[in-house]
Design an enzyme around this catalytic site. Structure first.
Site, PDB file in Angstrom:
ATOM      1  N   CYS A 128       1.256  -1.015   0.307  1.00  0.00           N
ATOM      2  CA  CYS A 128      -0.331  -0.267   0.186  1.00  0.00           C
ATOM      3  C   CYS A 128       0.715   1.422   0.445  1.00  0.00           C
ATOM      4  CB  CYS A 128      -1.184  -0.193   1.349  1.00  0.00           C
ATOM      5  SG  CYS A 128      -1.336   1.713   1.497  1.00  0.00           S
TER       6      CYS A 128
ATOM      7  N   CYS B 207      -0.388   4.159   2.095  1.00  0.00           N
ATOM      8  CA  CYS B 207       0.145   3.833   3.639  1.00  0.00           C
ATOM      9  C   CYS B 207       1.120   4.315   3.967  1.00  0.00           C
ATOM     10  CB  CYS B 207      -0.372   2.373   4.141  1.00  0.00           C
ATOM     11  SG  CYS B 207      -2.161   1.641   3.940  1.00  0.00           S
ATOM     12  N   ASP B 208       2.007   3.587   3.502  1.00  0.00           N
ATOM     13  CA  ASP B 208       3.866   3.230   3.591  1.00  0.00           C
ATOM     14  C   ASP B 208       4.622   4.012   2.431  1.00  0.00           C
ATOM     15  OD1 ASP B 208       3.451   1.208   5.766  1.00  0.00           O
ATOM     16  OD2 ASP B 208       2.655  -0.715   3.683  1.00  0.00           O
TER      17      ASP B 208
END
Ligand SMILES: Cc1cc2nc3c(=O)[nH]c(=O)nc-3n(C[C@H](O)[C@H](O)[C@H](O)COP(=O)(O)OP(=O)(O)OC[C@H]3O[C@@H](n4cnc5c(N)ncnc54)[C@H](O)[C@@H]3O)c2cc1C
Length: 257
Positions: free
Chosen positions: A133, A136-137
């Protein structure tokens, strides 16, 4: 003492939470078991345009509303990973990484999970971090080189996002090797059903999807399936939600009989 519920729902995505709303509104006790983030795979999507009545809602906002609705109606949510289901006389036993529960009917709603790298590419990664993701990261690799594995729409979308953050984004296709200087590897090579824990308890097809038609009944009476983890042609939020309602109605009917 082992806790008992009328219905246990495994998976707290759109399908599981919709089923939770229906079971709770029918006055039955219901436990939703979620191994990761409540809301499921859509929570990382910044804009959903085809959920009727809420145009361009973020996945996280949409699922926050729906999980709030389920708990307000009486559904209990626990963050535990289901590892096994078995039939215990008239009841079902659901085992998690933390506890064990009994119930009268089960709804499987564990959706899909990202497909993992295998073979040479998995070896290439070595000790480097893997992410599924970019939203997300991605920020963890600001001004650093990263690689995105995959050639489909999701991979392109992940690359575009990372290009705004990282110093270099390598595009790695099937069978290509992963550049040595990439500090992290983002994997976008499709999704597979999250059904490994079922281990022969209900019938799966060759790809691991739970076999069921529109009635959401599995091969085991009293066990229903809803959402992306069942055999179906359209895997979307509205169809997951529709399945949740049908599986809940089936479970309630099973309890009555
Ligand atoms: C990037 C992306 C964008 C998308 N955009 C759209 C869109 O715009 N519109 C649309 O309609 N659809 C979209 N979809 C598809 C949509 O997200 C899915 O169809 C829908 O979320 C499926 O819901 P579900 O409840 O069946 O499964 P999921 O959302 O996958 O939920 C399953 C849940 O079960 C949990 N779980 C798994 N295993 C276990 C276990 N052993 N124990 C306990 N819990 C477990 C998981 O953590 C997860 O929370 C998108 C999907 C992706 C990946």
């Amino acid at each position: 003492m082992m806790k008992e519920y009328d219905v246990i729902i495994i998976g707290g995505g759109m399908a599981g939470l919709t089923a939770g709303i229906y079971v709770a509104r029918a006055g039955k006790s219901v436990l939703v078991l979620e191994s990761n983030v409540i809301g499921g795979q859509i929570v990382n999507s910044s804009s959903v345009e085809n959920w009727p009545g809420d145009y361009r809602v973020s996945g996280a906002d949409l699922m926050k509303k729906i999980s709030g609705q389920a708990t307000e109606l009486g559904a209990v949510i626990r963050y535990e990973k289901t590892t096994k289901i078995s039939k215990n006389g008239e009841k079902f036993a659901v085992v998690t990484d933390e506890s064990e529960y009994n119930c009268g009917a089960v709804i499987i709603a564990t959706g899909t999970e990202p497909r993992k790298l295998s073979g040479k590419q998995a070896e290439d990664v070595g000790e480097r971090p893997i992410s599924y993701c970019a939203i997300c990261d991605g920020a963890l690799y600001k001004n650093k080189p990263v690689a995105v594995v995959g050639g489909g729409n999701t991979a392109i979308h992940e690359m575009k996002y990372l290009e705004g953050i990282c110093s270099k984004v390598y595009s790695v296709h099937y069978d290509d090797s992963i550049p040595k200087d990439a500090e992290a590897v983002f994997v976008a090579i499709g999704r597979v059903p999250a059904t490994g824990y079922l281990d022969g308890f209900v019938e799966l097809n060759g790809d691991g999807y739970v076999v069921a038609s529109e009635d959401c009944k599995t091969s085991c009476p009293g066990v229903f399936v809803a959402g992306d983890c069942r055999t179906k042609s359209v895997r979307q939020l509205v169809t997951a939600s529709g399945d949740g309602a049908i599986a809940a109605a089936g479970a309630l009917d099973y309890l009555r009989k």
